[in-house]
Design an enzyme around this catalytic site. Structure first.
Site, PDB file in Angstrom:
ATOM      1  N   GLU A   1       4.746  -5.208   7.268  1.00 16.96           N
ATOM      2  CA  GLU A   1       3.960  -4.135   7.891  1.00 16.96           C
ATOM      3  C   GLU A   1       4.410  -3.815   9.309  1.00 16.96           C
ATOM      4  O   GLU A   1       4.270  -2.684   9.770  1.00 16.96           O
ATOM      5  CB  GLU A   1       2.466  -4.493   7.890  1.00 16.96           C
ATOM      6  CG  GLU A   1       1.800  -4.428   6.526  1.00 16.96           C
ATOM      7  CD  GLU A   1       1.925  -5.704   5.716  1.00 16.96           C
ATOM      8  OE1 GLU A   1       2.778  -6.557   6.029  1.00 16.96           O
ATOM      9  OE2 GLU A   1       1.158  -5.853   4.749  1.00 16.96           O
TER      10      GLU A   1
ATOM     11  N   GLY B   1       0.622  -5.172   0.897  1.00 18.72           N
ATOM     12  CA  GLY B   1      -0.550  -5.267   0.032  1.00 18.72           C
ATOM     13  C   GLY B   1      -0.220  -5.880  -1.315  1.00 18.72           C
ATOM     14  O   GLY B   1      -1.085  -6.479  -1.962  1.00 18.72           O
TER      15      GLY B   1
ATOM     16  N   GLU C   1      -0.396  -9.502  -0.592  1.00 17.70           N
ATOM     17  CA  GLU C   1      -1.818  -9.808  -0.363  1.00 17.70           C
ATOM     18  C   GLU C   1      -2.605  -9.809  -1.671  1.00 17.70           C
ATOM     19  O   GLU C   1      -3.468 -10.660  -1.889  1.00 17.70           O
ATOM     20  CB  GLU C   1      -2.404  -8.788   0.615  1.00 17.70           C
ATOM     21  CG  GLU C   1      -1.841  -8.958   2.024  1.00 17.70           C
ATOM     22  CD  GLU C   1      -2.108  -7.773   2.917  1.00 17.70           C
ATOM     23  OE1 GLU C   1      -1.732  -6.635   2.546  1.00 17.70           O
ATOM     24  OE2 GLU C   1      -2.705  -7.965   3.977  1.00 17.70           O
TER      25      GLU C   1
ATOM     26  N   ALA D   1       0.864  -1.184   0.000  1.00 16.76           N
ATOM     27  CA  ALA D   1       0.000   0.000   0.000  1.00 16.76           C
ATOM     28  C   ALA D   1       0.899   1.232   0.000  1.00 16.76           C
ATOM     29  O   ALA D   1       2.050   1.182   0.446  1.00 16.76           O
ATOM     30  CB  ALA D   1      -0.886  -0.004   1.241  1.00 16.76           C
TER      31      ALA D   1
HETATM   32  C1  LIG Z   1      -9.096  -3.425  -6.450  1.00 13.57           C
HETATM   33  C2  LIG Z   1      -8.640  -4.811  -6.560  1.00 13.57           C
HETATM   34  C3  LIG Z   1      -8.263  -5.410  -5.258  1.00 13.57           C
HETATM   35  C4  LIG Z   1      -7.014  -4.872  -4.598  1.00 13.57           C
HETATM   36  C5  LIG Z   1      -6.851  -5.400  -3.217  1.00 13.57           C
HETATM   37  C6  LIG Z   1      -5.418  -5.654  -2.818  1.00 13.57           C
HETATM   38  C7  LIG Z   1      -4.590  -4.397  -2.652  1.00 13.57           C
HETATM   39  C8  LIG Z   1      -4.630  -3.856  -1.279  1.00 13.57           C
HETATM   40  C9  LIG Z   1      -3.671  -2.683  -1.049  1.00 13.57           C
HETATM   41  C10 LIG Z   1      -3.789  -2.153   0.355  1.00 13.57           C
HETATM   42  C11 LIG Z   1      -3.270  -3.121   1.388  1.00 13.57           C
HETATM   43  C12 LIG Z   1      -3.300  -2.501   2.752  1.00 13.57           C
HETATM   44  C13 LIG Z   1      -2.792  -3.409   3.811  1.00 13.57           C
HETATM   45  C14 LIG Z   1      -1.314  -3.731   3.677  1.00 13.57           C
HETATM   46  O1  LIG Z   1      -1.098  -4.884   4.444  1.00 13.57           O
HETATM   47  C15 LIG Z   1      -0.457  -2.568   4.206  1.00 13.57           C
HETATM   48  C16 LIG Z   1       0.821  -2.368   3.462  1.00 13.57           C
HETATM   49  O2  LIG Z   1       1.018  -2.797   2.342  1.00 13.57           O
HETATM   50  S1  LIG Z   1       1.983  -1.429   4.277  1.00 13.57           S
HETATM   51  C17 LIG Z   1       3.352  -1.329   3.115  1.00 13.57           C
HETATM   52  C18 LIG Z   1       4.134  -2.600   3.055  1.00 13.57           C
HETATM   53  N1  LIG Z   1       5.296  -2.451   2.203  1.00 13.57           N
HETATM   54  C19 LIG Z   1       6.501  -2.052   2.669  1.00 13.57           C
HETATM   55  O3  LIG Z   1       6.675  -1.810   3.838  1.00 13.57           O
HETATM   56  C20 LIG Z   1       7.648  -1.947   1.672  1.00 13.57           C
HETATM   57  C21 LIG Z   1       8.169  -0.522   1.645  1.00 13.57           C
HETATM   58  N2  LIG Z   1       9.256  -0.382   0.681  1.00 13.57           N
HETATM   59  C22 LIG Z   1      10.533  -0.819   0.969  1.00 13.57           C
HETATM   60  O4  LIG Z   1      10.797  -1.422   1.976  1.00 13.57           O
HETATM   61  C23 LIG Z   1      11.578  -0.558  -0.089  1.00 13.57           C
HETATM   62  O5  LIG Z   1      11.073   0.450  -0.951  1.00 13.57           O
HETATM   63  C24 LIG Z   1      11.928  -1.787  -0.928  1.00 13.57           C
HETATM   64  C25 LIG Z   1      10.691  -2.400  -1.515  1.00 13.57           C
HETATM   65  C26 LIG Z   1      12.680  -2.806  -0.058  1.00 13.57           C
HETATM   66  C27 LIG Z   1      12.850  -1.341  -2.086  1.00 13.57           C
HETATM   67  O6  LIG Z   1      13.935  -0.615  -1.557  1.00 13.57           O
HETATM   68  P1  LIG Z   1      14.856   0.197  -2.572  1.00 13.57           P
HETATM   69  O7  LIG Z   1      15.238  -0.677  -3.701  1.00 13.57           O
HETATM   70  O8  LIG Z   1      15.909   0.840  -1.729  1.00 13.57           O
HETATM   71  O9  LIG Z   1      13.904   1.312  -3.191  1.00 13.57           O
HETATM   72  P2  LIG Z   1      13.331   2.621  -2.442  1.00 13.57           P
HETATM   73  O10 LIG Z   1      12.986   2.285  -1.031  1.00 13.57           O
HETATM   74  O11 LIG Z   1      14.224   3.766  -2.708  1.00 13.57           O
HETATM   75  O12 LIG Z   1      11.941   2.817  -3.221  1.00 13.57           O
HETATM   76  C28 LIG Z   1      11.924   3.400  -4.511  1.00 13.57           C
HETATM   77  C29 LIG Z   1      10.828   4.441  -4.492  1.00 13.57           C
HETATM   78  O13 LIG Z   1       9.558   3.752  -4.272  1.00 13.57           O
HETATM   79  C30 LIG Z   1       8.948   4.306  -3.101  1.00 13.57           C
HETATM   80  N3  LIG Z   1       8.206   3.263  -2.390  1.00 13.57           N
HETATM   81  C31 LIG Z   1       8.611   1.993  -2.176  1.00 13.57           C
HETATM   82  N4  LIG Z   1       7.659   1.315  -1.486  1.00 13.57           N
HETATM   83  C32 LIG Z   1       6.636   2.202  -1.272  1.00 13.57           C
HETATM   84  C33 LIG Z   1       5.364   2.119  -0.617  1.00 13.57           C
HETATM   85  N5  LIG Z   1       4.900   0.963  -0.096  1.00 13.57           N
HETATM   86  N6  LIG Z   1       4.586   3.218  -0.552  1.00 13.57           N
HETATM   87  C34 LIG Z   1       5.014   4.393  -1.127  1.00 13.57           C
HETATM   88  N7  LIG Z   1       6.204   4.546  -1.785  1.00 13.57           N
HETATM   89  C35 LIG Z   1       6.991   3.440  -1.836  1.00 13.57           C
HETATM   90  C36 LIG Z   1      10.085   4.854  -2.274  1.00 13.57           C
HETATM   91  O14 LIG Z   1       9.598   5.825  -1.385  1.00 13.57           O
HETATM   92  C37 LIG Z   1      10.972   5.427  -3.348  1.00 13.57           C
HETATM   93  O15 LIG Z   1      10.404   6.643  -3.805  1.00 13.57           O
HETATM   94  P3  LIG Z   1      11.294   7.984  -3.827  1.00 13.57           P
HETATM   95  O16 LIG Z   1      11.791   8.169  -2.421  1.00 13.57           O
HETATM   96  O17 LIG Z   1      12.402   7.659  -4.788  1.00 13.57           O
HETATM   97  O18 LIG Z   1      10.373   9.053  -4.284  1.00 13.57           O
END
Ligand SMILES: CCCCCCCCCCCCC[C@H](O)CC(=O)SCCNC(=O)CCNC(=O)[C@H](O)C(C)(C)COP(=O)(O)OP(=O)(O)OC[C@H]1O[C@@H](n2cnc3c(N)ncnc32)[C@H](O)[C@@H]1OP(=O)(O)O
Length: 258
Positions: free
Chosen positions: A132, A109, A112, A65
């Site tokens: 998460e 997400g 998921e 997400a």
């Molecule tokens: C309609 C049909 C049905 C759909 C239903 C299903 C979809 C449901 C969606 C909602 C789900 C909600 C519940 C969910 O459980 C909650 C979550 O998902 S919480 C988020 C979980 N994810 C993370 O914690 C991962 C976060 N990211 C990272 O750890 C790292 O980015 C990485 C993946 C390990 C990669 O690292 P790097 O290679 O170093 O790259 P960067 O970190 O520099 O990332 C590049 C760039 O992308 C941006 N970014 C990465 N992940 C996210 C994110 N989750 N949200 C927003 N932005 C993200 C990051 O900020 C960088 O951007 P920049 O800084 O360059 O502008």
């Protein structure tokens, strides 16, 4: 319809939906989820479409997400709007088979979403996780429930508590994914599977999907009864007659969804 955060392509009875927010590793924000829900509904209602593929890019299926969007929400925002409730309904109501073709990150997400598809074909560079806990939250759209059912309590608890990722090999070994292929072969493999499904009777494909999914919703006895009734009911279709006749006549079946 023109979409901004996804790309939809319909060819040879297959609808391929590509998540398209590469700058954020396909972070799933409200706009993308709304567009995805609309595209899935349209594909499900399009008679030309017999199978759906959901994919991302070589670096990410979806990194979860959108954290920036969520960081601005309060409990009241989330609870009163039942945030992500509609999204869960939107995908679980799709009746046609959906294949998740995953390369790169499928986290939170993103994992998921892949698990809500009918099966996952992973590229060798795929990485799955439910990190998460690092954000001070738990999974919010089925991660603790589906991952535990798919890979078992110990590995699911390990991944949710440590936030670690699992690679494609571990994901296949633990039953999360169906197949692992070289990254450059991912779409070819997914399209091959989708083409095989597209040749089947859509009646039977939908019945298969319902019956397999029912196994997570009920007891073994009830599930077996549900399956047996579906099996019996398909003898009322022309496609069952055609399928069995084709086998006996040693020819390819021509299903007509009747
Ligand atoms: C309609 C049909 C049905 C759909 C239903 C299903 C979809 C449901 C969606 C909602 C789900 C909600 C519940 C969910 O459980 C909650 C979550 O998902 S919480 C988020 C979980 N994810 C993370 O914690 C991962 C976060 N990211 C990272 O750890 C790292 O980015 C990485 C993946 C390990 C990669 O690292 P790097 O290679 O170093 O790259 P960067 O970190 O520099 O990332 C590049 C760039 O992308 C941006 N970014 C990465 N992940 C996210 C994110 N989750 N949200 C927003 N932005 C993200 C990051 O900020 C960088 O951007 P920049 O800084 O360059 O502008």
């Amino acid at each position: 319809m023109a979409y901004e955060t996804i790309i939809v392509d319909v060819e040879d009875h297959i609808a391929t939906i590509t998540l398209n927010r590469p700058d954020s590793l396909n972070a799933l924000n409200s706009q993308l989820l709304a567009e995805l829900a609309k595209a899935l509904k349209e594909a499900d209602g399009n008679d030309r479409v017999r199978c759906i593929i959901l994919t991302g890019n070589t670096k990410a299926f979806a990194a979860g997400a959108d954290i920036k969007e969520m960081s601005e929400k309060s409990f009241v925002d989330m609870y009163l709007s039942d945030f992500f409730g509609d999204e869960h309904e939107a995908i679980t109501r799709i009746r046609k088979p959906i294949i998740a073709a995953v390369a790169g990150y499928a986290l939170g997400g993103g994992c998921e979403l892949a698990m809500m598809c009918d099966f996952i074909i992973a590229a060798e560079n795929a990485k799955f996780g439910q990190p998460e806990i690092n954000l001070g939250v738990v999974a919010g759209i089925g991660g603790t429930q589906r991952l535990t059912r798919f890979v078992g309590k110990s590995k699911s608890m390990d991944m949710h508590l440590t936030g670690r990722f699992m690679d494609a090999e571990e994901a296949e070994r633990s039953g999360l994914v169906s197949r692992v292929v070289p990254a450059k072969k991912l779409m070819e493999e997914a399209q091959g599977a989708a083409s095989k499904i597209a040749e089947k009777s859509i009646l039977t494909a939908m019945a298969v999907k319902e019956s397999v999914n029912r196994s997570y919703e009920t007891t073994l006895a009830e599930g077996i009864l549900y399956e047996r009734r579906l099996f019996q009911s398909l003898f009322a279709t022309d496609d069952q007659t055609e399928g069995m006749a084709a086998f006996l006549e040693k020819r390819a079946a021509q299903f007509r969804d009747k």
